[in-house]
Write a protein that holds these residues in place. Structure first.
Motif, PDB file in Angstrom:
ATOM      1  N   ILE A  11      19.253  12.066 -11.429  1.00 48.49           N
ATOM      2  CA  ILE A  11      20.161  11.214 -10.650  1.00 48.49           C
ATOM      3  C   ILE A  11      19.538   9.841 -10.442  1.00 48.49           C
ATOM      4  CG2 ILE A  11      21.299  10.886  -8.412  1.00 48.49           C
ATOM      5  CD1 ILE A  11      21.546  14.002  -8.295  1.00 48.49           C
ATOM      6  N   ARG A  12      18.277   9.799 -10.059  1.00 46.04           N
ATOM      7  CA  ARG A  12      17.601   8.507  -9.818  1.00 46.04           C
ATOM      8  C   ARG A  12      17.605   7.633 -11.060  1.00 46.04           C
ATOM      9  NH1 ARG A  12      12.914  11.266  -6.397  1.00 46.04           N
ATOM     10  NH2 ARG A  12      13.806  10.967  -4.323  1.00 46.04           N
ATOM     11  N   LYS A  13      17.365   8.226 -12.217  1.00 41.78           N
ATOM     12  CA  LYS A  13      17.368   7.454 -13.454  1.00 41.78           C
ATOM     13  C   LYS A  13      18.763   6.907 -13.754  1.00 41.78           C
ATOM     14  CE  LYS A  13      14.907   8.938 -16.948  1.00 41.78           C
ATOM     15  NZ  LYS A  13      14.361   9.866 -17.972  1.00 41.78           N
ATOM     16  N   LEU A  14      19.791   7.733 -13.529  1.00 44.14           N
ATOM     17  CA  LEU A  14      21.159   7.280 -13.798  1.00 44.14           C
ATOM     18  C   LEU A  14      21.607   6.225 -12.796  1.00 44.14           C
ATOM     19  CD1 LEU A  14      22.710  10.706 -14.781  1.00 44.14           C
ATOM     20  CD2 LEU A  14      22.450   8.714 -16.269  1.00 44.14           C
ATOM     21  N   VAL A  15      21.156   6.310 -11.565  1.00 50.90           N
ATOM     22  CA  VAL A  15      21.509   5.311 -10.554  1.00 50.90           C
ATOM     23  C   VAL A  15      21.054   3.923 -11.011  1.00 50.90           C
ATOM     24  CG1 VAL A  15      20.933   4.519  -8.207  1.00 50.90           C
ATOM     25  CG2 VAL A  15      21.662   6.881  -8.581  1.00 50.90           C
ATOM     26  N   CYS A  16      19.937   3.871 -11.720  1.00 48.90           N
ATOM     27  CA  CYS A  16      19.438   2.579 -12.221  1.00 48.90           C
ATOM     28  C   CYS A  16      20.397   1.927 -13.212  1.00 48.90           C
ATOM     29  CB  CYS A  16      18.065   2.764 -12.861  1.00 48.90           C
ATOM     30  SG  CYS A  16      16.774   3.193 -11.684  1.00 48.90           S
ATOM     31  N   LEU A  17      21.309   2.697 -13.778  1.00 47.90           N
ATOM     32  CA  LEU A  17      22.275   2.158 -14.734  1.00 47.90           C
ATOM     33  C   LEU A  17      23.546   1.632 -14.064  1.00 47.90           C
ATOM     34  CD1 LEU A  17      22.094   4.843 -17.587  1.00 47.90           C
ATOM     35  CD2 LEU A  17      20.898   2.646 -17.443  1.00 47.90           C
ATOM     36  N   LEU A  18      23.677   1.818 -12.757  1.00 45.15           N
ATOM     37  CA  LEU A  18      24.923   1.428 -12.082  1.00 45.15           C
ATOM     38  C   LEU A  18      25.223  -0.060 -12.192  1.00 45.15           C
ATOM     39  CD1 LEU A  18      24.923   3.670  -8.881  1.00 45.15           C
ATOM     40  CD2 LEU A  18      26.495   3.779 -10.828  1.00 45.15           C
ATOM     41  N   GLY A  19      24.242  -0.907 -12.248  1.00 46.73           N
ATOM     42  CA  GLY A  19      24.484  -2.337 -12.335  1.00 46.73           C
ATOM     43  C   GLY A  19      24.642  -2.847 -13.756  1.00 46.73           C
ATOM     44  N   LYS A  49      29.507  22.920 -12.915  1.00 45.13           N
ATOM     45  CA  LYS A  49      30.190  21.901 -13.731  1.00 45.13           C
ATOM     46  C   LYS A  49      29.555  20.518 -13.502  1.00 45.13           C
ATOM     47  CE  LYS A  49      33.549  20.262 -16.306  1.00 45.13           C
ATOM     48  NZ  LYS A  49      33.433  20.318 -17.736  1.00 45.13           N
ATOM     49  N   GLN A  50      29.241  20.199 -12.240  1.00 45.39           N
ATOM     50  CA  GLN A  50      28.608  18.917 -11.948  1.00 45.39           C
ATOM     51  C   GLN A  50      27.220  18.839 -12.588  1.00 45.39           C
ATOM     52  OE1 GLN A  50      29.116  19.298  -7.675  1.00 45.39           O
ATOM     53  NE2 GLN A  50      30.293  17.387  -7.640  1.00 45.39           N
ATOM     54  N   ILE A  51      26.467  19.925 -12.529  1.00 40.97           N
ATOM     55  CA  ILE A  51      25.132  19.944 -13.131  1.00 40.97           C
ATOM     56  C   ILE A  51      25.229  19.813 -14.642  1.00 40.97           C
ATOM     57  CG2 ILE A  51      23.092  21.391 -13.536  1.00 40.97           C
ATOM     58  CD1 ILE A  51      23.480  22.387 -10.616  1.00 40.97           C
ATOM     59  N   GLU A  52      26.210  20.479 -15.234  1.00 40.01           N
ATOM     60  CA  GLU A  52      26.421  20.358 -16.676  1.00 40.01           C
ATOM     61  C   GLU A  52      26.743  18.915 -17.065  1.00 40.01           C
ATOM     62  OE1 GLU A  52      29.670  21.876 -19.963  1.00 40.01           O
ATOM     63  OE2 GLU A  52      29.198  23.208 -18.296  1.00 40.01           O
ATOM     64  N   SER A  53      27.634  18.280 -16.299  1.00 38.07           N
ATOM     65  CA  SER A  53      27.988  16.874 -16.563  1.00 38.07           C
ATOM     66  C   SER A  53      26.782  15.968 -16.370  1.00 38.07           C
ATOM     67  CB  SER A  53      29.127  16.436 -15.640  1.00 38.07           C
ATOM     68  OG  SER A  53      30.298  17.151 -15.924  1.00 38.07           O
ATOM     69  N   LEU A  54      25.986  16.228 -15.347  1.00 34.11           N
ATOM     70  CA  LEU A  54      24.772  15.452 -15.108  1.00 34.11           C
ATOM     71  C   LEU A  54      23.811  15.599 -16.279  1.00 34.11           C
ATOM     72  CD1 LEU A  54      22.685  13.869 -13.424  1.00 34.11           C
ATOM     73  CD2 LEU A  54      22.162  16.012 -12.233  1.00 34.11           C
ATOM     74  N   ASP A  55      23.588  16.828 -16.732  1.00 33.65           N
ATOM     75  CA  ASP A  55      22.697  17.065 -17.871  1.00 33.65           C
ATOM     76  C   ASP A  55      23.165  16.304 -19.109  1.00 33.65           C
ATOM     77  OD1 ASP A  55      20.982  18.761 -16.469  1.00 33.65           O
ATOM     78  OD2 ASP A  55      21.989  20.591 -17.150  1.00 33.65           O
ATOM     79  N   GLN A  56      24.465  16.362 -19.388  1.00 32.95           N
ATOM     80  CA  GLN A  56      25.011  15.692 -20.571  1.00 32.95           C
ATOM     81  C   GLN A  56      24.887  14.175 -20.465  1.00 32.95           C
ATOM     82  OE1 GLN A  56      29.003  17.223 -20.806  1.00 32.95           O
ATOM     83  NE2 GLN A  56      28.337  19.187 -21.650  1.00 32.95           N
ATOM     84  N   LEU A  57      25.187  13.640 -19.293  1.00 29.93           N
ATOM     85  CA  LEU A  57      25.119  12.200 -19.089  1.00 29.93           C
ATOM     86  C   LEU A  57      23.669  11.721 -19.198  1.00 29.93           C
ATOM     87  CD1 LEU A  57      26.694   9.635 -18.416  1.00 29.93           C
ATOM     88  CD2 LEU A  57      26.438  10.207 -15.988  1.00 29.93           C
ATOM     89  N   HIS A  58      22.763  12.446 -18.596  1.00 28.45           N
ATOM     90  CA  HIS A  58      21.349  12.083 -18.665  1.00 28.45           C
ATOM     91  C   HIS A  58      20.853  12.133 -20.112  1.00 28.45           C
ATOM     92  CE1 HIS A  58      16.972  12.758 -18.334  1.00 28.45           C
ATOM     93  NE2 HIS A  58      17.070  11.882 -17.349  1.00 28.45           N
ATOM     94  N   ALA A  59      21.208  13.186 -20.830  1.00 23.79           N
ATOM     95  CA  ALA A  59      20.789  13.323 -22.215  1.00 23.79           C
ATOM     96  C   ALA A  59      21.340  12.196 -23.085  1.00 23.79           C
ATOM     97  CB  ALA A  59      21.231  14.674 -22.769  1.00 23.79           C
ATOM     98  N   ARG A  60      22.557  11.775 -22.813  1.00 23.00           N
ATOM     99  CA  ARG A  60      23.173  10.698 -23.605  1.00 23.00           C
ATOM    100  C   ARG A  60      22.431   9.383 -23.421  1.00 23.00           C
ATOM    101  NH1 ARG A  60      28.252  11.886 -23.102  1.00 23.00           N
ATOM    102  NH2 ARG A  60      28.594  10.964 -21.065  1.00 23.00           N
ATOM    103  N   HIS A  61      21.918   9.132 -22.231  1.00 19.54           N
ATOM    104  CA  HIS A  61      21.278   7.853 -21.961  1.00 19.54           C
ATOM    105  C   HIS A  61      19.753   7.876 -22.038  1.00 19.54           C
ATOM    106  CE1 HIS A  61      24.878   5.639 -20.866  1.00 19.54           C
ATOM    107  NE2 HIS A  61      25.303   6.739 -20.294  1.00 19.54           N
ATOM    108  N   PHE A  62      19.151   9.053 -21.914  1.00 14.98           N
ATOM    109  CA  PHE A  62      17.691   9.115 -21.844  1.00 14.98           C
ATOM    110  C   PHE A  62      17.068  10.116 -22.796  1.00 14.98           C
ATOM    111  CE2 PHE A  62      19.139   7.629 -17.675  1.00 14.98           C
ATOM    112  CZ  PHE A  62      18.465   6.413 -17.620  1.00 14.98           C
ATOM    113  N   ALA A  63      17.796  10.549 -23.826  1.00  9.47           N
ATOM    114  CA  ALA A  63      17.251  11.519 -24.789  1.00  9.47           C
ATOM    115  C   ALA A  63      16.270  10.865 -25.728  1.00  9.47           C
ATOM    116  CB  ALA A  63      18.367  12.175 -25.577  1.00  9.47           C
TER     117      ALA A  63
END
Length: 63
Positions: A11-19, A49-63
Motif C-alpha cells: 500500500i505504501r509503495k502504491l500511495v507514492c504513485l497517487l501524484g 478480493k481487495q487483497i487480490e486486486s492489491l497484489d495485481q496492482l502492485h505486481a503491475r507497477h513494481f514487478a
C-alpha cells in the motif's frame, strides 16, 4: 525467487504513485481507500478480493 511484501508495504509503495499519471482513476480511488484503511489500522479487515486486486496492482507497477 519471488519477493514477498507485506500488505502495508505494498500500500505504501502504491500511495507514492497517487501524484502521478501511472494509475487509472479507478486505481487512484482504490489506492486512496487502501491508504485510509491502513491509516485506520484496519489492514487485516481487507477482503480476499481487495487483497487480490492489491497484489495485481502492485505486481503491475513494481514487478
Amino acid at each position: 525467487m519471488p519477493r514477498h511484501y507485506s500488505t502495508t508495504d505494498m500500500i505504501r509503495k502504491l500511495v507514492c504513485l497517487l501524484g502521478t499519471n501511472d494509475l487509472t482513476d479507478w486505481e487512484k480511488g482504490f489506492v486512496t481507500t487502501l491508504q485510509r484503511v491502513m491509516n485506520d489500522g484496519q489492514v487485516t479487515m481487507l477482503t480476499d478480493k481487495q487483497i487480490e486486486s492489491l497484489d495485481q496492482l502492485h505486481a503491475r507497477h513494481f514487478a
